[in-house]
Design a protein around this motif. Sequence first.
Motif, short mmCIF file in Angstrom:
data_model
loop_
_atom_site.label_atom_id
_atom_site.label_comp_id
_atom_site.label_asym_id
_atom_site.label_seq_id
_atom_site.Cartn_x
_atom_site.Cartn_y
_atom_site.Cartn_z
N LEU A 263 -29.70 62.92 1.36
CA LEU A 263 -31.16 62.86 1.26
C LEU A 263 -31.64 61.41 1.25
O LEU A 263 -32.61 61.07 1.92
CB LEU A 263 -31.63 63.58 0.00
N ALA A 264 -30.93 60.57 0.50
CA ALA A 264 -31.30 59.15 0.44
C ALA A 264 -31.24 58.52 1.83
O ALA A 264 -32.15 57.81 2.25
CB ALA A 264 -30.38 58.42 -0.53
N LEU A 265 -30.15 58.79 2.55
CA LEU A 265 -29.98 58.21 3.88
C LEU A 265 -31.00 58.78 4.86
O LEU A 265 -31.59 58.04 5.66
CB LEU A 265 -28.57 58.48 4.39
N THR A 404 -18.08 74.16 6.32
CA THR A 404 -19.41 74.68 6.62
C THR A 404 -20.30 74.74 5.38
O THR A 404 -21.52 74.62 5.50
CB THR A 404 -19.32 76.08 7.26
N LEU A 405 -19.70 74.91 4.21
CA LEU A 405 -20.50 74.83 2.98
C LEU A 405 -21.12 73.45 2.86
O LEU A 405 -22.31 73.30 2.57
CB LEU A 405 -19.62 75.12 1.76
N PHE A 406 -20.30 72.45 3.10
CA PHE A 406 -20.80 71.08 3.01
C PHE A 406 -21.74 70.77 4.17
O PHE A 406 -22.73 70.07 4.00
CB PHE A 406 -19.62 70.10 3.00
N SER A 407 -21.43 71.31 5.34
CA SER A 407 -22.30 71.12 6.50
C SER A 407 -23.67 71.74 6.25
O SER A 407 -24.69 71.19 6.65
CB SER A 407 -21.65 71.75 7.74
N LEU A 408 -23.67 72.89 5.57
CA LEU A 408 -24.93 73.54 5.25
C LEU A 408 -25.80 72.64 4.39
O LEU A 408 -26.99 72.46 4.65
CB LEU A 408 -24.66 74.86 4.53
N VAL A 409 -25.20 72.05 3.36
CA VAL A 409 -25.94 71.15 2.48
C VAL A 409 -26.44 69.95 3.27
O VAL A 409 -27.59 69.52 3.14
CB VAL A 409 -25.04 70.68 1.32
N SER A 414 -30.94 67.01 5.34
CA SER A 414 -31.45 66.14 6.40
C SER A 414 -32.70 66.73 7.04
O SER A 414 -33.61 66.00 7.44
CB SER A 414 -30.37 65.91 7.46
N SER A 415 -32.76 68.05 7.13
CA SER A 415 -33.96 68.67 7.70
C SER A 415 -35.11 68.65 6.69
O SER A 415 -36.28 68.55 7.07
CB SER A 415 -33.66 70.11 8.11
N ILE A 455 -37.62 58.44 -3.77
CA ILE A 455 -36.81 59.63 -3.50
C ILE A 455 -35.33 59.28 -3.35
O ILE A 455 -34.47 59.96 -3.94
CB ILE A 455 -37.33 60.40 -2.27
N PRO A 456 -34.96 58.24 -2.58
CA PRO A 456 -33.54 57.86 -2.55
C PRO A 456 -32.99 57.51 -3.92
O PRO A 456 -31.85 57.87 -4.25
CB PRO A 456 -33.53 56.64 -1.61
#
Length: 505
Positions: A263-265, A404-409, A414-415, A455-456
């Motif tokens: 989220l920070a990035l 995929t769990l981590f990909s989901l997060v 990012s979205s 936010i970051p």
Amino acid sequence: MSEKQNVEASGLNRAKPYQLVLFPLNNGATNVYYVLVLSYIATFGSNVLALGLMFASIMVTAMRLCDAITDPIIGALIDRTNGKFGKFRPFMVIGNLVMAVSIILLYIVTPYIPADMMPLRYVVFVLLYFVWVIGYTFQTSCTRSGQTVLTNDPKQRPLFTIFNTVGSLVGMGVMQFVAPILRANVADYSSADFYRVLTPIGVVISIVLTLLAVIGIWEKDQSKYFGVGGEKQKKVKVSEYIEIIKNNKPMQRLMIAGAGCKLALSIATNTTVLCMLYGCMMGNYDSLYLPMMILGYAASVPFFLLTVRTSQKKGQKASLVRYVSVALVCYVGVLALLLLWNPSNGMNLIFPSVNVYTILFIICFGVGYGAYYATADMPIPMVADCSDYETYRSGKYIPGIMGTLFSLVDKLVSSLAATVVGIAVGVIGLSNLPTADTPYAPGMNWVVIVLFCLIPMIAWAVTLIAMKGYSLTGDRMKEIQEVNAKRKEAIAEGMSLEEAMEKYK
């Protein structure tokens, strides 16, 4: 005894240098689209297709919510795949081709839909974006899950972080450098011509990086490297995944930490935020954007080396916590400087000439960006630790569902960034996302302060809290790898998985 014999005796699976270098380029291949799509999709939808600002921004998040269904399914498919071309290579290739076709159609073809057929634009935009998300899931999940077969050496695995970051830079960095050049020489971000030129460049770069990544994992993508059971590995039922997620506490904490870092990035590097900071506020986007980006990348180099050194000595948890803390402290300075911003009294960035404000900003931003950029992808190789822990805990080898769990997060966060930016811009009364040429509007400075700093900083604080209870330290992972190696050797000699699990604890 030679080093090779020592490795074989301990059951370690080590990667060759070229494999460590090439496979992480898979992350670079997907990060091309991270910039191409997630940095510009809302601007493209709002300014080129004339879709509603809030629709274009919120749709980015809505589509990722669909992955709550597709991600576990794709993870299960990876775990159950073991064909002629291995477990990971098919998903890497298919995923990249799906992304290439869908994004070409989205960015190049949809602007030709007449403006008086606006409902069709909405429908095509949603469908093509959804197809792209599926391809993105296919390929990104392999970056995380494929590490488990590449190497399990606690000394070697941290090196994946630096090569993964280099791979990310090759993909993301090239696109970030090319985009402003095209904006200055071809067309603005709000023009369809900009996307017609940038899209083919991104697609070609991503395909080349994917092919190199496939070469990197080719030799390791074999069943003998799949968990402790190897070719005898039992397939996991979909119904078992809930129990696995519930009991793998380190993975739960890592998902939270990864979300914080991402989220920070995602928000701090969002194109709209940087346009408001360097263009609308500081009034010199063309002279500030590239130099500040180069500064951040240059500052990250020593931190890459420091993170690897710390990870090899004290484990990846210690490294992540240390350098996220550095970023958090430095951004207190960035926050203070943005609160003081006032062009009328010299509190403004001036480049290439400098003032005290510019020097302080360069120091705080450079060190802070270097630290957090070096740690932004660090949770990715830590997924492999969590996967090995699950094999140790339950005997199950499920890198697909872990990835995929981590990909989901990753994708949800990012979205979410695009939606947060869109809402923040809407709050100050703008109907379109600002570009580098948008004049300053009252309230923009507060939007930048919140998005670029606050936010970051909150996200990093959440990361530090999550890591406090993360149990997979460097010493703990050495113990886990030793037990897994003994179980694997016993199973190869004829012992059942259950017997090996019982005997070696």
